[in-house]
Design a protein around this motif. Sequence first.
Motif, mmCIF file in Angstrom:
data_model
loop_
_atom_site.group_PDB
_atom_site.id
_atom_site.type_symbol
_atom_site.label_atom_id
_atom_site.label_comp_id
_atom_site.label_asym_id
_atom_site.label_seq_id
_atom_site.Cartn_x
_atom_site.Cartn_y
_atom_site.Cartn_z
ATOM 1 N N PRO A 409 0.805 -1.227 0.000
ATOM 2 C CA PRO A 409 0.000 0.000 0.000
ATOM 3 C C PRO A 409 0.836 1.274 0.000
ATOM 4 C CG PRO A 409 0.158 -0.850 2.226
ATOM 5 C CD PRO A 409 0.933 -1.804 1.350
ATOM 6 N N VAL A 410 2.162 1.147 -0.015
ATOM 7 C CA VAL A 410 3.038 2.313 0.077
ATOM 8 C C VAL A 410 2.886 3.187 -1.167
ATOM 9 C CG1 VAL A 410 5.429 3.079 0.232
ATOM 10 C CG2 VAL A 410 4.677 1.077 1.532
ATOM 11 N N GLY A 411 2.702 4.482 -0.958
ATOM 12 C CA GLY A 411 2.585 5.418 -2.074
ATOM 13 C C GLY A 411 1.213 5.389 -2.724
ATOM 14 N N GLU A 412 1.145 5.951 -3.930
ATOM 15 C CA GLU A 412 -0.115 6.074 -4.658
ATOM 16 C C GLU A 412 -0.294 4.983 -5.707
ATOM 17 O OE1 GLU A 412 -2.473 8.541 -4.100
ATOM 18 O OE2 GLU A 412 -1.226 8.941 -2.347
ATOM 19 N N THR A 413 0.710 4.128 -5.870
ATOM 20 C CA THR A 413 0.694 3.176 -6.984
ATOM 21 C C THR A 413 -0.508 2.251 -6.939
ATOM 22 O OG1 THR A 413 3.108 3.228 -7.029
ATOM 23 C CG2 THR A 413 2.028 1.422 -8.190
ATOM 24 N N LEU A 414 -0.776 1.656 -5.785
ATOM 25 C CA LEU A 414 -1.872 0.694 -5.694
ATOM 26 C C LEU A 414 -3.217 1.368 -5.952
ATOM 27 C CD1 LEU A 414 -2.850 -2.159 -5.095
ATOM 28 C CD2 LEU A 414 -2.923 -1.565 -2.668
ATOM 29 N N ARG A 415 -3.406 2.559 -5.422
ATOM 30 C CA ARG A 415 -4.678 3.268 -5.629
ATOM 31 C C ARG A 415 -4.900 3.547 -7.114
ATOM 32 N NH1 ARG A 415 -6.368 8.515 -6.114
ATOM 33 N NH2 ARG A 415 -4.261 9.331 -5.815
ATOM 34 N N GLU A 478 5.163 7.388 13.382
ATOM 35 C CA GLU A 478 3.832 7.999 13.309
ATOM 36 C C GLU A 478 3.893 9.473 13.704
ATOM 37 O OE1 GLU A 478 1.169 5.716 15.674
ATOM 38 O OE2 GLU A 478 1.351 3.902 14.450
ATOM 39 N N ALA A 479 4.663 9.785 14.747
ATOM 40 C CA ALA A 479 4.818 11.187 15.158
ATOM 41 C C ALA A 479 5.532 11.990 14.077
ATOM 42 C CB ALA A 479 5.598 11.253 16.471
ATOM 43 N N PHE A 480 6.511 11.377 13.440
ATOM 44 C CA PHE A 480 7.256 12.013 12.347
ATOM 45 C C PHE A 480 6.322 12.363 11.191
ATOM 46 C CE2 PHE A 480 10.053 11.494 8.538
ATOM 47 C CZ PHE A 480 10.927 12.545 8.804
ATOM 48 N N ARG A 486 5.837 13.414 6.420
ATOM 49 C CA ARG A 486 6.735 12.526 5.684
ATOM 50 C C ARG A 486 6.652 11.132 6.299
ATOM 51 N NH1 ARG A 486 12.503 15.323 5.588
ATOM 52 N NH2 ARG A 486 12.980 13.425 4.393
ATOM 53 N N TYR A 487 6.753 10.126 5.440
ATOM 54 C CA TYR A 487 6.576 8.748 5.885
ATOM 55 C C TYR A 487 7.916 8.068 6.117
ATOM 56 C CZ TYR A 487 1.642 9.036 4.576
ATOM 57 O OH TYR A 487 0.317 9.385 4.491
ATOM 58 N N ASN A 488 7.990 7.334 7.206
ATOM 59 C CA ASN A 488 9.098 6.410 7.443
ATOM 60 C C ASN A 488 8.462 5.048 7.708
ATOM 61 O OD1 ASN A 488 11.802 5.456 8.074
ATOM 62 N ND2 ASN A 488 11.101 5.385 10.197
#
Length: 513
Positions: A409-415, A478-480, A486-488
Amino acid sequence: QKPVALLRLLVDKGFLYDRGKDLSIKYMKDMQFIAAMVPARCPYGVDPRFVRLFNVFSIAFPPEESIRRIYATILETFFTANAFDKSMQGSDLASRCTSVMMDVFNAVVAALPPTPAKFHYIFNLRDLGRITEGIMQVVPDKVNSVAATVRLERHEILRILNDRMVGDEDKAFLNEKIEEAVQKHFAAEAGGALADPILFGDFLPYHTIEDEGPGGDTVRLYEDMTDFNAIKPILDEVVEKYNMANKAMNLVLFDDCLDHVVRVHRLMRLPRGNALLVGVGGSGKQSITRLAAYTAGCDVFSVTLTRGYNEALFREDLKSLYAMIVEKPVAFLFTDNHVADEGFLELINNMLSSGMVPALFEESERDGIASNIRDEAVKKGALDSKEGAWNYYVSKCRDNLHVVLAMSPVGETLRVRCRSFPGMVNNTVIDWFVPWPEQALVSVAGVFLAKEDLPDANRQDIVTHMVLVHQSVMAQSEAFQLQLKRYNYVTPKNYLDFISNYRGVLRDERKKI
């Protein structure tokens, strides 16, 4: 719009141009055109010059009363015709089961609309049909009371609706609505129906069936498998047997993993059961698929990417797949790493929607396939013709084919892919992998560290520390994301690498002593 322009020429003028050097005209005779579409799927509308060539009919969604009557009649006929207990026959149980299903479905549709982050929250009549299909998998030998039927219905609702939920909040909402509906329509049976865990499958007699071999008396029957303690010893032995026959899987069967295995196995045992498994890398999607397929008696087929792998080579691999599925059920495991070309997903979409890839076989190959299967097709009631044999072949392949899409599910690719290829959502059952719970983290660390020579007094503390570190990184990520947008991504693969690095450093340091 280019395909629409081409179709407009064909429908309006009755011919197409051959794309050779001379652009000769080819007339199409004795053809009728029927088109279908969902209005919401076409944001820019359809060319009115194309629409004017058709008689347009708007098919309204059936009223709820009609839907209730349809599914209540299906269930009533099923319970009455298959010698279930007298308390299950007649219209009362079927009507109440349908009411539970409809109450939950309506609540979910109203409260959980699709969003960019939850693009797959598309609920329609297919879901009601799948729930009903799941209920109709049972026989009186295993489910023969109203209480057992209500528990079964709850299980099927969870598999179709709950498994696609992204967060704990949505899952809690769905479970609350299920509890309300069961309490309303089956107050006397609610206690047993709402008990957890809830696991239905048909592999409890797996080892007996394997020992008897082909032609044995024991058959697989869909039943309530009670709890994880009942299925874990069976699947532990299945893993050992799988590892002796295939490349070994170092799989830790914690409760969450067992839950996913049961879900995927259920689809492997259904005709045309396809799955979309969504989870970050290292969640165990591929290992779970292979174990579930092996338990269900299915082979696993996947493509191997090579340099220069293109659509032509992919089509050749699909021909090999169709040669397999005409003989026995096969799970086609396709991951996002296999998408060397987005055109591959167009072919997958066709397989999910119709069971066959257009123009996969040459005319001579089609004739050979139809000829080989013609006698079998006629015995099964198909028309004694080339077209009848081919349709039987496609139907048989579709029943035996289990497409399992393992995506991240990372990013927009799957959507974007699900929007472009709607069969990925419409023709699959979605299983969304959430982060491993604490029990899973403890189990995995315990299994991998069991082989290490650690002081008994410190072993559990080391495991607890590893779990704490992983959970702390997840919380900080999650706090980041909230603070900096921005996602980690912290995945189970990171946790496994953490354990592996610890074991490696431990061995290296001990060599220095």
